[in-house]
Design a protein around this motif. Structure first.
Motif, PDB file in Angstrom:
ATOM      1  N   SER A  34       0.825  -1.212   0.000  1.00 38.27           N
ATOM      2  CA  SER A  34       0.000   0.000   0.000  1.00 38.27           C
ATOM      3  C   SER A  34       0.858   1.259   0.000  1.00 38.27           C
ATOM      4  O   SER A  34       0.463   2.285  -0.565  1.00 38.27           O
ATOM      5  N   MET A 112      -9.565   3.172  -4.362  1.00 37.85           N
ATOM      6  CA  MET A 112      -9.671   1.815  -4.880  1.00 37.85           C
ATOM      7  C   MET A 112      -8.430   0.999  -4.521  1.00 37.85           C
ATOM      8  O   MET A 112      -8.525  -0.186  -4.186  1.00 37.85           O
ATOM      9  N   LYS A 113      -7.246   1.615  -4.565  1.00 40.52           N
ATOM     10  CA  LYS A 113      -6.024   0.906  -4.202  1.00 40.52           C
ATOM     11  C   LYS A 113      -6.032   0.496  -2.731  1.00 40.52           C
ATOM     12  O   LYS A 113      -5.613  -0.617  -2.390  1.00 40.52           O
ATOM     13  N   ASN A 115      -8.664  -0.047  -0.856  1.00 38.39           N
ATOM     14  CA  ASN A 115      -9.633  -1.123  -0.654  1.00 38.39           C
ATOM     15  C   ASN A 115      -9.129  -2.449  -1.203  1.00 38.39           C
ATOM     16  O   ASN A 115      -9.323  -3.505  -0.581  1.00 38.39           O
ATOM     17  N   LEU A 116      -8.470  -2.419  -2.371  1.00 36.90           N
ATOM     18  CA  LEU A 116      -7.945  -3.653  -2.941  1.00 36.90           C
ATOM     19  C   LEU A 116      -6.814  -4.219  -2.106  1.00 36.90           C
ATOM     20  O   LEU A 116      -6.688  -5.443  -1.952  1.00 36.90           O
ATOM     21  N   SER A 117      -5.966  -3.346  -1.564  1.00 40.13           N
ATOM     22  CA  SER A 117      -4.871  -3.833  -0.722  1.00 40.13           C
ATOM     23  C   SER A 117      -5.362  -4.460   0.570  1.00 40.13           C
ATOM     24  O   SER A 117      -4.620  -5.192   1.226  1.00 40.13           O
ATOM     25  N   ILE A 120      -8.166  -8.059  -1.129  1.00 41.53           N
ATOM     26  CA  ILE A 120      -7.534  -9.209  -1.794  1.00 41.53           C
ATOM     27  C   ILE A 120      -6.734 -10.063  -0.812  1.00 41.53           C
ATOM     28  O   ILE A 120      -6.902 -11.294  -0.766  1.00 41.53           O
TER      29      ILE A 120
END
Length: 246
Positions: A34, A112-113, A115-117, A120
């Motif tokens: 992140s 978005m980054k 949340n994805l970090s 996933i």
């Protein structure tokens, strides 16, 4: 059955310790990923100015009784004037934080980054735990608990005869997921701690609306009553000293 239940040492060596180590390593890896994905943004001068104005208004409300009434009224008009007051926000100039986020692609991409970090790694780790370690009794808490903790500590075990103090492997995963913030603050720093609960709370929001904050602070300052503390200061000091000496 709860008194006769004995945990095998192999569960400690092949379930409890590996699961804890993997959760720590994933948290550290997620922090550095992140950090690499984070884009440097210059702060908005308007937002910084509005934040400083709200801070000054709060300080004025907190210290209103320590300045003369004339000085307080002058500062109150300076902040709350309906024409050009610092806390007055016209209806047409109110900003929409959702529209601001969608109008700025960098802000939406950063959200978005983040949340994805978080999503996933948690999804993959939970699938790994559920596939390899499902159904294990991994640990035992050394003090008794009530039945309300059963659903939290024995997730994945459908045995009502097992004592509540025993912890399943799936529940141990969730305890590590939400309970390692203090450990991450030690190894990564207080400001760099990976806090999944805070990120989950931020996923549902779109940002802070400064116009609402200014309006709320204006209303609070409008209803603030001035009561100068200096004229009665000698009497208050005398009463405090008399109480201490008596």
């Amino acid at each position: 059955m709860a008194d006769d239940l004995v945990l095998d040492t192999a569960i400690r060596n092949w379930v409890l310790i590996p699961l804890s180590v993997v959760m720590v390593l994933i948290g550290v890896l997620r922090y550095f990923v992140s950090k690499l994905l984070r884009s440097s943004q210059t702060p908005d001068a308007k937002l910084v100015k509005e934040g400083q104005v709200m801070l000054r208004a709060r300080n004025l409300r907190a210290s209103a009784n320590f300045i003369p009434s004339k000085a307080f009224r002058a500062r109150k008009i300076y902040f709350c004037n309906e024409e050009n007051g610092l806390l007055f926000v016209p209806k047409g100039q109110a900003t929409n934080p959702q529209a601001q986020m969608f109008s700025d692609p960098n802000m939406a991409m950063d959200m978005m980054k983040k949340n994805l970090s978080m999503i996933i790694p948690q999804t993959l780790t939970f699938a790994w735990v559920n596939f390899f370690f499902s159904g294990f009794v991994a640990a035992k808490i050394p003090f008794p608990l009530t039945q309300r903790f059963r659903s939290m500590l024995q997730n994945g075990i459908d045995l009502s005869t097992v004592d509540v103090s025993y912890v399943s492997s799936r529940s141990w995963y969730f305890l590590n997921l939400f309970g390692l913030r203090g450990f991450f603050s030690l190894i990564l720093g207080e400001e760099n701690a990976v806090d999944d609960t805070q990120r989950m709370m931020q996923m549902g929001g779109f940002g802070f609306d400064p116009s609402k904050g200014l309006s709320v602070e204006k209303d609070n300052l409008d209803i603030t009553q001035h009561d100068w503390a200096l004229p009665n200061f000698e009497q208050r000091a005398e009463a405090v000293l008399t109480k201490l000496l008596s």
